[in-house]
Design a protein around this motif. Structure first.
Motif, PDB file in Angstrom:
ATOM      1  N   ALA A   1       0.857  -1.172   0.000  1.00 43.74           N
ATOM      2  CA  ALA A   1       0.000   0.000   0.000  1.00 43.74           C
ATOM      3  C   ALA A   1       0.896   1.226   0.000  1.00 43.74           C
TER       4      ALA A   1
ATOM      5  N   LYS B   1       0.844   5.420   0.664  1.00 41.77           N
ATOM      6  CA  LYS B   1       0.107   6.595   1.117  1.00 41.77           C
ATOM      7  C   LYS B   1       0.888   7.823   0.689  1.00 41.77           C
TER       8      LYS B   1
ATOM      9  N   VAL C   1       1.169  -2.330  11.059  1.00 41.18           N
ATOM     10  CA  VAL C   1       1.530  -2.448   9.648  1.00 41.18           C
ATOM     11  C   VAL C   1       3.031  -2.208   9.487  1.00 41.18           C
TER      12      VAL C   1
ATOM     13  N   VAL D   1       5.577   3.650   1.712  1.00 38.72           N
ATOM     14  CA  VAL D   1       5.342   2.345   1.102  1.00 38.72           C
ATOM     15  C   VAL D   1       5.237   1.328   2.236  1.00 38.72           C
TER      16      VAL D   1
ATOM     17  N   GLU E   1       3.214  -2.456   3.867  1.00 38.80           N
ATOM     18  CA  GLU E   1       2.645  -3.744   3.481  1.00 38.80           C
ATOM     19  C   GLU E   1       1.146  -3.562   3.224  1.00 38.80           C
ATOM     20  N   TRP E   2       0.607  -4.394   2.369  1.00 36.62           N
ATOM     21  CA  TRP E   2      -0.838  -4.417   2.130  1.00 36.62           C
ATOM     22  C   TRP E   2      -1.452  -5.376   3.145  1.00 36.62           C
ATOM     23  N   VAL E   3      -2.449  -4.898   3.891  1.00 35.60           N
ATOM     24  CA  VAL E   3      -3.131  -5.732   4.879  1.00 35.60           C
ATOM     25  C   VAL E   3      -4.551  -5.954   4.392  1.00 35.60           C
ATOM     26  N   GLU E   4      -4.904  -7.197   4.159  1.00 38.45           N
ATOM     27  CA  GLU E   4      -6.233  -7.586   3.683  1.00 38.45           C
ATOM     28  C   GLU E   4      -7.230  -7.505   4.832  1.00 38.45           C
TER      29      GLU E   4
ATOM     30  N   ASN F   1      -7.836  -8.279  10.085  1.00 38.23           N
ATOM     31  CA  ASN F   1      -7.297  -9.297   9.194  1.00 38.23           C
ATOM     32  C   ASN F   1      -7.677 -10.665   9.747  1.00 38.23           C
TER      33      ASN F   1
ATOM     34  N   ILE G   1      -3.018   0.676  11.017  1.00 39.07           N
ATOM     35  CA  ILE G   1      -2.460   1.203   9.772  1.00 39.07           C
ATOM     36  C   ILE G   1      -2.309   2.715   9.920  1.00 39.07           C
ATOM     37  N   ASP G   2      -1.978   3.376   8.845  1.00 41.78           N
ATOM     38  CA  ASP G   2      -1.760   4.821   8.791  1.00 41.78           C
ATOM     39  C   ASP G   2      -0.790   5.262   9.873  1.00 41.78           C
TER      40      ASP G   2
END
Length: 190
Positions: free
Chosen positions: A1, A3, A40, A68, A70-73, A132, A140-141
């Motif tokens: 991901a 931002k 994250v 940059v 990690e992508w967290v589903e 998750n 996140i963020d």
């Protein structure tokens, strides 16, 4: 991901300044050492031009920073709970979200779990908590993350509904773990 962070109103023409870029690099190094599955991962911080419409170049004033991660589903706590009153069937899961967010905050504030760099997330809110299916709640963020002893905060970022009264009164002043506990309580109330 990824931002994108853009300059704040009133930012200097050379935004992001060297000290801000250094803080982001320090945060990247710090998060590589945090031993917390519910936070994250931040991989890299880049500075460059802002996105621009196809066929047009970026203007001189166009500048941005990119985190940059990690992508967290998963869905956010906001999406899972908004406009759905808690019931006896859902209260256990919802309190579990709060407990998992508390564990993540505890990991960040711990000297041992953060490789000697206790930190504050500083923007705990339902949209910054992804549920998750394997890891539970993941914060996140992390663009607002700071070391506990960072002191003065020139940006003073906060989400008013999840910010302690003392931080609302003086957003640039240093924050403490008590302001994180307040945000956690506001998350529970949500």
């Amino acid at each position: 991901a990824v931002k994108r962070l853009g300059p704040r109103p009133g930012a200097r023409p050379d935004w992001p300044p060297e000290d801000e870029r250094q803080r982001w690099q320090d945060r990247t190094g710090l998060l590589r050492h945090v031993r917390s599955d519910p936070v994250v991962a931040l991989y890299e911080v880049l500075a460059g031009p802002s996105p621009h419409p196809a066929g047009k170049g970026a203007g001189e004033e166009a500048r941005a920073a990119y985190l940059v991660m990690e992508w967290v589903e998963g869905d956010t706590v906001s999406r899972l709970c908004r406009d759905r009153p808690a019931t006896r069937d859902t209260i256990g899961a919802r309190l579990g979200y709060v407990a998992q967010a508390a564990a993540a905050l505890s990991d960040l504030a711990s000297a041992t779990r953060s490789a000697g760099n206790p930190s504050l997330h500083r923007d705990i809110q339902p949209s910054n908590c992804i549920v998750n299916h394997e890891r539970g709640v993941v914060l996140i963020d992390i663009s607002t993350l700071r070391l506990v002893d960072d002191g003065f905060d020139p940006a003073g970022f906060h989400t008013p509904q999840y910010t302690a009264p003392e931080a609302l009164a003086a957003p640039q002043h240093p924050r403490t773990t008590a302001t994180e506990v307040y945000a956690l309580g506001a998350l529970a109330a949500f």
